[in-house]
Design a protein around this motif. Structure first.
Motif, PDB file in Angstrom:
ATOM      1  N   MET A 232      23.003  43.178  41.485  1.00 13.63           N
ATOM      2  CA  MET A 232      21.998  42.634  40.574  1.00 13.63           C
ATOM      3  C   MET A 232      22.087  43.341  39.223  1.00 13.63           C
ATOM      4  N   ALA A 233      22.008  42.587  38.164  1.00 16.15           N
ATOM      5  CA  ALA A 233      22.116  43.149  36.823  1.00 16.15           C
ATOM      6  C   ALA A 233      21.034  44.195  36.593  1.00 16.15           C
ATOM      7  N   PHE A 234      21.433  45.276  35.939  1.00 14.51           N
ATOM      8  CA  PHE A 234      20.482  46.322  35.587  1.00 14.51           C
ATOM      9  C   PHE A 234      19.841  45.960  34.261  1.00 14.51           C
ATOM     10  N   ILE A 235      18.522  45.771  34.270  1.00 11.22           N
ATOM     11  CA  ILE A 235      17.787  45.356  33.072  1.00 11.22           C
ATOM     12  C   ILE A 235      16.887  46.503  32.609  1.00 11.22           C
ATOM     13  N   ASN A 236      17.148  47.011  31.432  1.00  7.71           N
ATOM     14  CA  ASN A 236      16.350  48.095  30.860  1.00  7.71           C
ATOM     15  C   ASN A 236      15.441  47.499  29.789  1.00  7.71           C
ATOM     16  N   THR A 237      14.162  47.390  30.122  1.00  2.00           N
ATOM     17  CA  THR A 237      13.226  46.746  29.191  1.00  2.00           C
ATOM     18  C   THR A 237      12.911  47.631  27.985  1.00  2.00           C
ATOM     19  N   LYS A 238      13.088  48.935  28.136  1.00  2.00           N
ATOM     20  CA  LYS A 238      12.803  49.844  27.018  1.00  2.00           C
ATOM     21  C   LYS A 238      13.882  49.758  25.941  1.00  2.00           C
ATOM     22  N   THR A 239      15.137  49.767  26.373  1.00  2.00           N
ATOM     23  CA  THR A 239      16.244  49.716  25.407  1.00  2.00           C
ATOM     24  C   THR A 239      16.699  48.293  25.122  1.00  2.00           C
ATOM     25  N   LYS A 240      16.070  47.336  25.837  1.00  2.00           N
ATOM     26  CA  LYS A 240      16.449  45.927  25.688  1.00  2.00           C
ATOM     27  C   LYS A 240      17.942  45.740  25.951  1.00  2.00           C
ATOM     28  N   GLU A 241      18.385  46.236  27.105  1.00  2.00           N
ATOM     29  CA  GLU A 241      19.798  46.162  27.450  1.00  2.00           C
ATOM     30  C   GLU A 241      19.972  45.665  28.884  1.00  2.00           C
ATOM     31  N   VAL A 242      20.954  44.809  29.059  1.00  3.01           N
ATOM     32  CA  VAL A 242      21.310  44.299  30.383  1.00  3.01           C
ATOM     33  C   VAL A 242      22.743  44.716  30.689  1.00  3.01           C
ATOM     34  N   GLN A 243      22.952  45.304  31.863  1.00  7.79           N
ATOM     35  CA  GLN A 243      24.300  45.655  32.298  1.00  7.79           C
ATOM     36  C   GLN A 243      24.712  44.709  33.417  1.00  7.79           C
ATOM     37  N   VAL A 244      25.805  44.000  33.192  1.00  6.56           N
ATOM     38  CA  VAL A 244      26.308  43.017  34.150  1.00  6.56           C
ATOM     39  C   VAL A 244      27.580  43.548  34.798  1.00  6.56           C
ATOM     40  N   LYS A 245      27.664  43.444  36.106  1.00  8.66           N
ATOM     41  CA  LYS A 245      28.825  43.936  36.856  1.00  8.66           C
ATOM     42  C   LYS A 245      29.664  42.770  37.363  1.00  8.66           C
ATOM     43  N   LEU A 246      30.885  42.702  36.869  1.00  2.00           N
ATOM     44  CA  LEU A 246      31.819  41.645  37.265  1.00  2.00           C
ATOM     45  C   LEU A 246      32.987  42.290  38.003  1.00  2.00           C
ATOM     46  N   VAL A 247      33.272  41.810  39.206  1.00  3.43           N
ATOM     47  CA  VAL A 247      34.311  42.425  40.035  1.00  3.43           C
ATOM     48  C   VAL A 247      35.444  41.447  40.296  1.00  3.43           C
ATOM     49  N   PHE A 248      36.675  41.917  40.055  1.00  3.29           N
ATOM     50  CA  PHE A 248      37.876  41.152  40.369  1.00  3.29           C
ATOM     51  C   PHE A 248      38.318  41.515  41.784  1.00  3.29           C
ATOM     52  N   VAL A 249      38.403  40.508  42.644  1.00  3.95           N
ATOM     53  CA  VAL A 249      38.797  40.727  44.031  1.00  3.95           C
ATOM     54  C   VAL A 249      39.998  39.830  44.350  1.00  3.95           C
ATOM     55  N   GLY A 250      40.587  40.056  45.532  1.00  6.78           N
ATOM     56  CA  GLY A 250      41.734  39.256  45.944  1.00  6.78           C
ATOM     57  C   GLY A 250      42.723  40.091  46.717  1.00  6.78           C
ATOM     58  N   PRO A 251      43.786  39.469  47.206  1.00  7.76           N
ATOM     59  CA  PRO A 251      44.763  40.189  48.019  1.00  7.76           C
ATOM     60  C   PRO A 251      45.496  41.265  47.220  1.00  7.76           C
ATOM     61  N   GLY A 252      46.037  42.239  47.946  1.00  6.57           N
ATOM     62  CA  GLY A 252      46.808  43.297  47.315  1.00  6.57           C
ATOM     63  C   GLY A 252      47.995  42.736  46.551  1.00  6.57           C
ATOM     64  N   ARG A 253      48.278  43.333  45.403  1.00  9.01           N
ATOM     65  CA  ARG A 253      49.394  42.919  44.552  1.00  9.01           C
ATOM     66  C   ARG A 253      49.236  41.507  43.998  1.00  9.01           C
ATOM     67  N   GLY A 254      48.001  41.028  43.938  1.00 14.18           N
ATOM     68  CA  GLY A 254      47.773  39.667  43.455  1.00 14.18           C
ATOM     69  C   GLY A 254      47.666  39.552  41.944  1.00 14.18           C
ATOM     70  N   GLY A 255      47.409  40.700  41.273  1.00 16.81           N
ATOM     71  CA  GLY A 255      47.329  40.665  39.815  1.00 16.81           C
ATOM     72  C   GLY A 255      45.980  41.058  39.235  1.00 16.81           C
ATOM     73  N   LYS A 256      45.112  41.656  40.052  1.00 19.53           N
ATOM     74  CA  LYS A 256      43.775  42.027  39.580  1.00 19.53           C
ATOM     75  C   LYS A 256      43.847  43.069  38.459  1.00 19.53           C
ATOM     76  N   THR A 257      44.587  44.123  38.706  1.00 16.76           N
ATOM     77  CA  THR A 257      44.706  45.181  37.699  1.00 16.76           C
ATOM     78  C   THR A 257      45.414  44.672  36.453  1.00 16.76           C
ATOM     79  N   THR A 258      46.405  43.821  36.631  1.00 18.08           N
ATOM     80  CA  THR A 258      47.127  43.252  35.484  1.00 18.08           C
ATOM     81  C   THR A 258      46.182  42.443  34.608  1.00 18.08           C
ATOM     82  N   ASN A 259      45.257  41.720  35.233  1.00 16.38           N
ATOM     83  CA  ASN A 259      44.228  40.993  34.482  1.00 16.38           C
ATOM     84  C   ASN A 259      43.436  41.946  33.593  1.00 16.38           C
ATOM     85  N   LEU A 260      42.934  43.025  34.189  1.00 20.34           N
ATOM     86  CA  LEU A 260      42.112  43.951  33.426  1.00 20.34           C
ATOM     87  C   LEU A 260      42.903  44.643  32.321  1.00 20.34           C
ATOM     88  N   GLU A 261      44.140  44.958  32.599  1.00 20.25           N
ATOM     89  CA  GLU A 261      44.976  45.595  31.581  1.00 20.25           C
ATOM     90  C   GLU A 261      45.168  44.671  30.386  1.00 20.25           C
TER      91      GLU A 261
END
Length: 201
Positions: A1-30
């Motif tokens: 669940m997104a972390f919502i800080n009402t004082k600083t007016k900031e939302v932190q969203v967590k997006l995770v790349f998943v999939g089989p090994g050697r599928g290209g997840k790290t290459t995407n992020l790079e």
């Protein structure tokens, strides 16, 4: 669940790349990191095993602008695809807001894709999340291998194997060449933001 800080007016969203090994997840992020590194102050953290595979996660926060007066920051992670690292995968999925499933288009990785998706469903269920209820984008990676004569799965087969029930957005891609990497992550972020927007008062 997104972390919502009402004082600083900031939302932190967590997006995770998943999939089989050697599928290209790290290459995407790079590739994403190489495109936006001039806009962020932090470095991408990558911890790898002796086999040069992602062991824990890649961490890549970057700002998205404001929604309803809140600044949105996205954190991108990958999880290790190998079977033996399931505990780590489960841990990284804690608090996930959106998912990019990076499927391997090679014919001999078909079963790996299917089992990886089943594992994702199980790990999400551990946190009482139904995969049908979380923002999800499929990326069918390594499409460029067809030009090298390597047998790849057709899109219809990948859709039938992975996306016939979920009906999530999907993209063909080559993370190695950067093709459709940015559109994939943009779509994932946009549908994830829509999912949390109504929670902002």
């Amino acid at each position: 669940m997104a972390f919502i800080n009402t004082k600083t007016k900031e939302v932190q969203v967590k997006l995770v790349f998943v999939g089989p090994g050697r599928g290209g997840k790290t290459t995407n992020l790079e590739h994403i990191f190489s495109r936006i590194r001039h806009r962020i102050e932090s470095d991408m953290v990558s911890i790898k095993t002796q086999g040069d595979r992602t062991l824990f996660f890649d961490f890549l926060p970057f700002e998205l602008g404001a929604i309803k007066g809140y600044n949105v920051k996205t954190q991108l992670y990958t999880v290790p695809g190998q079977v033996k690292y399931n505990a780590t995968r489960k841990l990284v999925l804690k608090g996930v807001d959106g998912i990019v499933f990076v499927a391997d288009s090679m014919v001999d990785r078909r079963e790996n894709n299917i089992s990886s998706l089943e594992n994702l469903k199980e790990n999400l269920a551990f946190y009482d999340i139904d995969i049908a209820n979380i923002p999800l984008v499929f990326q069918y990676n390594k499409r460029d291998l067809a030009t090298e004569g390597i047998p790849i799965l057709d899109i219809e087969t990948l859709e039938e194997d992975l996306n016939s029930q979920l009906k999530a957005p999907s993209f063909t891609a080559s993370a190695l060449k950067g093709e459709n990497v940015i559109p994939t992550v943009k779509k994932a972020i946009s549908i994830t933001i829509v999912g949390i927007r109504d929670k902002l008062l």
